[in-house]
Design a protein around this motif. Structure first.
Motif, short mmCIF file in Angstrom:
data_model
loop_
_atom_site.label_atom_id
_atom_site.label_comp_id
_atom_site.label_asym_id
_atom_site.label_seq_id
_atom_site.Cartn_x
_atom_site.Cartn_y
_atom_site.Cartn_z
N VAL A 72 0.66 -1.20 -0.13
CA VAL A 72 0.13 -0.02 -0.48
C VAL A 72 0.89 1.21 -0.21
N ALA A 73 2.33 1.13 0.25
CA ALA A 73 2.94 2.49 1.36
C ALA A 73 3.72 2.65 -0.38
N GLY A 74 3.28 1.94 -1.56
CA GLY A 74 4.32 1.77 -2.74
C GLY A 74 5.62 1.41 -2.79
N GLN A 75 5.86 0.62 -2.04
CA GLN A 75 7.41 0.08 -1.69
C GLN A 75 7.74 -1.66 -2.25
N LEU A 76 6.38 -2.04 -2.46
CA LEU A 76 6.55 -3.32 -4.37
C LEU A 76 5.52 -3.22 -4.88
N ASP A 77 5.86 -3.59 -6.04
CA ASP A 77 4.89 -3.76 -7.15
C ASP A 77 4.20 -4.92 -7.25
N ALA A 78 3.97 -6.14 -6.01
CA ALA A 78 2.89 -6.72 -6.33
C ALA A 78 2.82 -7.49 -5.11
N VAL A 79 2.01 -7.95 -4.59
CA VAL A 79 2.23 -9.29 -3.21
C VAL A 79 1.20 -9.94 -3.46
N CYS A 80 1.39 -11.17 -1.93
CA CYS A 80 0.66 -12.57 -2.33
C CYS A 80 0.01 -12.36 -1.41
N SER A 214 -1.58 -1.82 -10.75
CA SER A 214 -2.27 -1.16 -11.75
C SER A 214 -1.37 -0.73 -12.71
N GLU A 215 -0.34 0.18 -11.72
CA GLU A 215 1.28 0.87 -12.53
C GLU A 215 1.68 -0.07 -13.00
N SER A 216 2.49 -1.25 -12.41
CA SER A 216 3.75 -2.61 -12.74
C SER A 216 3.28 -2.83 -13.72
N LEU A 217 1.85 -3.86 -13.37
CA LEU A 217 0.94 -3.76 -14.94
C LEU A 217 1.43 -3.13 -16.00
N GLU A 218 0.92 -2.52 -15.65
CA GLU A 218 0.92 -1.00 -17.67
C GLU A 218 2.02 -1.40 -17.78
N GLY A 219 3.05 -1.28 -17.48
CA GLY A 219 4.14 -1.10 -18.00
C GLY A 219 5.58 -1.90 -17.94
N ARG A 220 4.59 -2.99 -17.67
CA ARG A 220 5.74 -4.26 -17.47
C ARG A 220 5.37 -5.75 -17.85
N ARG A 221 4.01 -5.71 -18.32
CA ARG A 221 3.45 -6.44 -18.20
C ARG A 221 3.79 -7.84 -19.48
N ASP A 222 5.02 -7.53 -19.85
CA ASP A 222 5.59 -8.56 -20.25
C ASP A 222 6.97 -9.46 -19.46
N ASP A 223 7.28 -9.06 -18.51
CA ASP A 223 7.77 -8.90 -17.08
C ASP A 223 6.94 -9.74 -17.01
#
Length: 326
Positions: A72-80, A214-223
């Motif tokens: 939530v604090a923006g320190q991670l791109d994703a979380v389980c 959403s931001e990471s997914l939009e910019g790094r979809r291939d990864d």
């Protein structure tokens, strides 16, 4: 002469490129915590499969709630997270998209009753300790429903999940609802206690996923597609009986247990192979669908006041990554 001019131009171009700054994509930062379906990522980490896939990842190990806070604090791109907790976070300001279904709980989430209580129906009028608004609370409500009871038939005591074993041991409550390793710790701590209802009695009530901003997914979809591909490489490895001993060694080492101690936790989690995962991604209102399960949790979150209005469940789920895995 033509070749010489071409070579000269090529060298000049290389020289120009050498003066330009080189930018490499940052590693994908992923938070994961102590749950068998998430610890399974450790296999891909240890075996170097992410490097083989051409994606750099930084898996950060932390407590479950702390991992969500960091996300939530923006320190991670994703979380389980569980599907319910992803909606809870989204409803309070941090939407995310689930791209990989790791598993559904198949016994590790439990309603553990004190000695002398052998069924859910015997909890009528008694105290249940649970972290209100979390998935264990939903499981406890499901358990009461199975016995013809409702939320008003018991007294709820709000307890942080990691403290539930100690609270049951003091006798302050008659039962607790928690997930592994806390549910297992309660059974060990309180001699004669027993699970009167588990997630195996309601398979699909709790799904565990990898949720991406959403931001990471939009910019790094291939990864992220590469991450999904590695996940199913991990699942295929786990489902090969020849690998089970090594898999348990890797998983148990992450939480400082022996393979023998860890094996029951592993068995209480249904890690979904690709064939089953694709079925779970089908949209219907049953617990066999992550959509149906998430709609139930969505209603639960509204009832508990986690957020005021039901969310658009579909926007929190993206089956395309799983469908693209060969």
């Amino acid at each position: 002469m033509k070749f010489a001019r071409f070579a000269s131009r090529a060298l000049s171009g290389l020289a120009l490129l050498a003066t330009l700054p080189f930018t490499q994509a940052e590693p994908l930062k992923i938070g994961y915590s102590d749950w068998p379906g998430w610890i399974a990522w450790e296999i891909g980490i240890k075996k170097g499969w992410f490097e083989d896939a051409g994606v750099e990842v930084d898996f950060q190990w932390m407590d479950y709630v702390a991992s969500m806070d960091a996300y939530v604090a923006g320190q991670l791109d994703a979380v389980c997270m569980t599907n319910g907790d992803a909606l809870a976070i989204g409803g309070t300001g941090k939407p995310s998209v689930g791209i990989v279904i790791n598993d559904y709980s198949n016994g590790n989430d439990m309603l553990v009753a004190a000695p002398g209580i052998d069924s859910v129906s015997e909890l009528k009028g008694k105290k249940i300790g649970v972290e209100e608004g979390f998935v264990a609370h939903l499981l406890a409500l499901k358990a009461l429903e199975s016995a013809g009871l409702g939320a008003d038939d018991v007294e709820w005591v709000n307890v942080p999940t990691n403290e539930t074993p100690q609270v049951l041991a003091t006798g302050a409550v008659d039962a607790i609802a928690a997930w592994q390793p806390n549910s297992g710790q309660a059974l060990k701590t309180v001699s004669g206690s027993s699970p009167v209802f588990t997630s195996a009695d309601a398979p699909g009530i709790i799904y565990d996923l990898l949720y991406v901003s959403s931001e990471s997914l939009e910019g790094r979809r291939d990864d992220w597609q590469k991450v999904a591909n590695v996940w199913y490489q991990i699942v295929e490895y786990i489902n090969n009986e020849n690998n089970i001993d090594e898999a348990l060694e890797i998983l148990s080492a992450r939480v400082a247990l022996s393979p023998e101690e860890y094996e029951p936790f592993f068995k209480g989690t249904k890690i979904l192979p690709l064939r089953l995962a694709k079925k779970v991604w089908e949209d219907n209102d049953s617990l066999k669908s992550v959509y149906g399960s998430s709609r139930i949790v969505n209603d639960f979150n509204v009832d508990q006041g986690v957020y005021d209005e039901a969310l658009n469940v579909e926007s929190y789920l993206d089956p395309s990554f799983t469908k693209a895995v060969k």
